[in-house]
Design a protein around this motif. Structure first.
Motif, PDB file in Angstrom:
ATOM      1  N   ARG A  11       0.859  -1.189   0.000  1.00  0.00           N
ATOM      2  CA  ARG A  11       0.000   0.000   0.000  1.00  0.00           C
ATOM      3  C   ARG A  11       0.892   1.234   0.000  1.00  0.00           C
ATOM      4  NH1 ARG A  11      -2.538   3.471   3.830  1.00  0.00           N
ATOM      5  NH2 ARG A  11      -4.635   4.108   3.169  1.00  0.00           N
ATOM      6  N   VAL A  12       0.706   2.103  -1.003  1.00  0.00           N
ATOM      7  CA  VAL A  12       1.529   3.306  -1.107  1.00  0.00           C
ATOM      8  C   VAL A  12       0.656   4.522  -0.801  1.00  0.00           C
ATOM      9  CG1 VAL A  12       3.060   4.677  -2.560  1.00  0.00           C
ATOM     10  CG2 VAL A  12       2.947   2.192  -2.866  1.00  0.00           C
ATOM     11  N   HIS A  13       1.070   5.300   0.186  1.00  0.00           N
ATOM     12  CA  HIS A  13       0.351   6.517   0.554  1.00  0.00           C
ATOM     13  C   HIS A  13       1.188   7.717   0.119  1.00  0.00           C
ATOM     14  CE1 HIS A  13      -1.161   9.794   3.117  1.00  0.00           C
ATOM     15  NE2 HIS A  13      -2.299   9.129   3.111  1.00  0.00           N
ATOM     16  N   VAL A  14       0.617   8.564  -0.748  1.00  0.00           N
ATOM     17  CA  VAL A  14       1.358   9.680  -1.340  1.00  0.00           C
ATOM     18  C   VAL A  14       0.805  11.007  -0.824  1.00  0.00           C
ATOM     19  CG1 VAL A  14       1.980  10.869  -3.480  1.00  0.00           C
ATOM     20  CG2 VAL A  14       1.906   8.362  -3.422  1.00  0.00           C
ATOM     21  N   THR A  15       1.712  11.907  -0.432  1.00  0.00           N
ATOM     22  CA  THR A  15       1.363  13.264  -0.033  1.00  0.00           C
ATOM     23  C   THR A  15       2.120  14.247  -0.907  1.00  0.00           C
ATOM     24  OG1 THR A  15       1.013  12.597   2.269  1.00  0.00           O
ATOM     25  CG2 THR A  15       1.352  14.944   1.857  1.00  0.00           C
ATOM     26  N   GLU A  16       1.407  15.214  -1.492  1.00  0.00           N
ATOM     27  CA  GLU A  16       2.088  16.263  -2.249  1.00  0.00           C
ATOM     28  C   GLU A  16       2.599  17.303  -1.259  1.00  0.00           C
ATOM     29  OE1 GLU A  16       1.001  19.891  -5.225  1.00  0.00           O
ATOM     30  OE2 GLU A  16       0.022  17.964  -5.659  1.00  0.00           O
ATOM     31  N   MET A  17       3.915  17.537  -1.259  1.00  0.00           N
ATOM     32  CA  MET A  17       4.516  18.455  -0.290  1.00  0.00           C
ATOM     33  C   MET A  17       5.827  18.982  -0.848  1.00  0.00           C
ATOM     34  SD  MET A  17       5.497  17.708   3.731  1.00  0.00           S
ATOM     35  CE  MET A  17       3.787  17.369   4.163  1.00  0.00           C
ATOM     36  N   GLU A  18       6.084  20.263  -0.614  1.00  0.00           N
ATOM     37  CA  GLU A  18       7.328  20.863  -1.061  1.00  0.00           C
ATOM     38  C   GLU A  18       8.502  20.322  -0.234  1.00  0.00           C
ATOM     39  OE1 GLU A  18       7.726  22.968  -3.759  1.00  0.00           O
ATOM     40  OE2 GLU A  18       5.659  22.296  -4.069  1.00  0.00           O
ATOM     41  N   PRO A  19       9.685  20.212  -0.842  1.00  0.00           N
ATOM     42  CA  PRO A  19      10.831  19.640  -0.129  1.00  0.00           C
ATOM     43  C   PRO A  19      11.190  20.375   1.158  1.00  0.00           C
ATOM     44  CG  PRO A  19      11.277  19.737  -2.478  1.00  0.00           C
ATOM     45  CD  PRO A  19       9.984  20.466  -2.265  1.00  0.00           C
ATOM     46  N   GLU A  20      10.958  21.702   1.193  1.00  0.00           N
ATOM     47  CA  GLU A  20      11.300  22.466   2.393  1.00  0.00           C
ATOM     48  C   GLU A  20      10.594  21.911   3.629  1.00  0.00           C
ATOM     49  OE1 GLU A  20      12.187  25.130  -1.039  1.00  0.00           O
ATOM     50  OE2 GLU A  20      10.529  23.812  -0.503  1.00  0.00           O
ATOM     51  N   ALA A  21       9.385  21.393   3.440  1.00  0.00           N
ATOM     52  CA  ALA A  21       8.638  20.807   4.554  1.00  0.00           C
ATOM     53  C   ALA A  21       8.805  19.294   4.610  1.00  0.00           C
ATOM     54  CB  ALA A  21       7.157  21.164   4.434  1.00  0.00           C
ATOM     55  N   ALA A  22       8.976  18.658   3.451  1.00  0.00           N
ATOM     56  CA  ALA A  22       8.994  17.194   3.404  1.00  0.00           C
ATOM     57  C   ALA A  22      10.255  16.597   4.017  1.00  0.00           C
ATOM     58  CB  ALA A  22       8.831  16.721   1.962  1.00  0.00           C
ATOM     59  N   LEU A  23      11.416  17.218   3.812  1.00  0.00           N
ATOM     60  CA  LEU A  23      12.653  16.641   4.341  1.00  0.00           C
ATOM     61  C   LEU A  23      12.687  16.640   5.875  1.00  0.00           C
ATOM     62  CD1 LEU A  23      15.255  17.973   1.753  1.00  0.00           C
ATOM     63  CD2 LEU A  23      14.588  15.591   2.125  1.00  0.00           C
ATOM     64  N   PRO A  24      12.316  17.738   6.542  1.00  0.00           N
ATOM     65  CA  PRO A  24      12.219  17.654   8.006  1.00  0.00           C
ATOM     66  C   PRO A  24      11.180  16.640   8.467  1.00  0.00           C
ATOM     67  CG  PRO A  24      12.321  19.939   7.309  1.00  0.00           C
ATOM     68  CD  PRO A  24      12.137  19.114   6.067  1.00  0.00           C
ATOM     69  N   ALA A  25      10.077  16.506   7.718  1.00  0.00           N
ATOM     70  CA  ALA A  25       9.059  15.518   8.075  1.00  0.00           C
ATOM     71  C   ALA A  25       9.578  14.097   7.912  1.00  0.00           C
ATOM     72  CB  ALA A  25       7.804  15.728   7.227  1.00  0.00           C
TER      73      ALA A  25
END
Length: 327
Positions: A122-136
């Motif tokens: 199961r693949v769960h995808v979230t659209e997010m800019e790298p500035e927020a995605a890398l810390p997440a």
């Protein structure tokens, strides 16, 4: 022995910054998080938090504990990866974050590959800019992130992450489509290589057309890597861009260019293999391509689901089509 659950809460506080953010991420009450951290302080026997205004920060002793907690969690992730690799079928959930152009141009094909090869994953995808995605990703909200890096503007890469190049995505100047009517002549100059109005600094050799000093621009929001790169390129060409539109939505950028409202820098991936709908100009050598890469936590890099997703993304990138409507 220190309680691992409480140590993880301390680690969460380091990455998320506030007790409220930790509580929201873990679906706890803030008072419960505070109580657990107080109990951890009692176990350790030294203060772990100190007040800074209305917030708290970790003491040096707390930082030591977090460093050891990171090592423990990394080892546990390696154990999870080893168990998954020992199984015949790939199951579970893979959490992926990707920015818009990758989500549109590469992810659908990658998801098709994953569905055909690993139907139980199961693949769960979230659209997010790298500035927020890398810390997440570092905070364990995701298992894999697709990020980008612009020429001359290397991105800060958080510790504890492993990065793998995916592709180089060319960037091009998208010139506004000249509208019908009285404004057509000036727009045609803008789309070409005109010299701009008297008194304006001319374009430097090999950079952007001087007439773009008079153009309205659409760019990504201030503070983003894309905005920093774009403004720097305009300044190196001898002018300050008139940014009238700001958005992280590159499809909006494209629509504004198509309707003659703004100039923009667009990556080739925005076309998703379709023919371009606007006039494109190549950018100077060494300034005209962004690098896309995938990032995962070090302890999870060998997990079969991560390996399968990276392979699917590479296959999707290898089959992408480049635009052809250039001037």
């Amino acid at each position: 022995m220190f309680d691992l659950h409480r140590l993880r809460l301390l680690r969460e506080l380091k990455h998320r910054g506030t007790l409220a953010a930790v509580a929201a991420a873990l679906s706890y009450a803030p008072s419960s998080v505070s109580q657990q951290l107080s109990q951890l302080e009692a176990e350790v026997g030294v203060p772990l938090l100190e007040p800074v205004g209305r917030r708290v920060r970790l003491t040096p002793q707390a930082e030591i504990l977090v460093a050891h907690t990171e090592a423990v969690l990394e080892r546990l992730e390696r154990a999870e990866a080893d168990v998954a690799a020992s199984l015949a079928d790939l199951t579970g959930t893979l959490r992926v974050a990707a920015f818009q152009t990758v989500a549109l141009a590469l992810l659908p094909a990658a998801l098709t590959t994953l569905r055909e090869r690993h139907p139980r994953l199961r693949v769960h995808v979230t659209e997010m800019e790298p500035e927020a995605a890398l810390p997440a990703l570092q905070a364990r909200d995701f298992d894999l992130v697709v990020a980008e890096e612009y020429p001359g503007h290397p991105r800060s890469r958080p510790s504890g992450l492993e990065h793998e190049d995916l592709l180089d995505d060319p960037l091009r100047l998208a010139c506004p489509t000249p509208p019908a009517g009285p404004g057509k002549a000036s727009s045609a100059v803008l789309a070409g290589a005109g010299a701009g109005r008297p008194g304006r600094a001319p374009s430097r050799r090999g950079m952007l057309p001087g007439a773009l000093a008079e153009a309205a621009w659409v760019m990504e929001p201030e503070g983003s890597a894309a905005r920093q790169w774009a403004v720097a390129l305009c300044r190196d060409s001898g002018f300050e861009p008139d940014v009238r539109f700001e958005s992280s939505d590159l499809l909006l950028h494209l629509r504004l260019v198509e309707q003659g409202h703004a100039a923009a820098f667009l990556p080739d991936l925005v076309w998703s293999g379709q023919p371009p709908t606007v006039r494109l100009r190549s950018l100077p050598r060494g300034r005209g391509s962004r690098r896309l890469f995938t990032s995962v936590r070090v302890g999870r890099s060998a997990h079969p689901a991560v390996l399968a997703c990276r392979d699917a993304l590479r296959r999707a990138a290898a089959t992408r089509a480049a635009p052809s409507r250039r001037s």
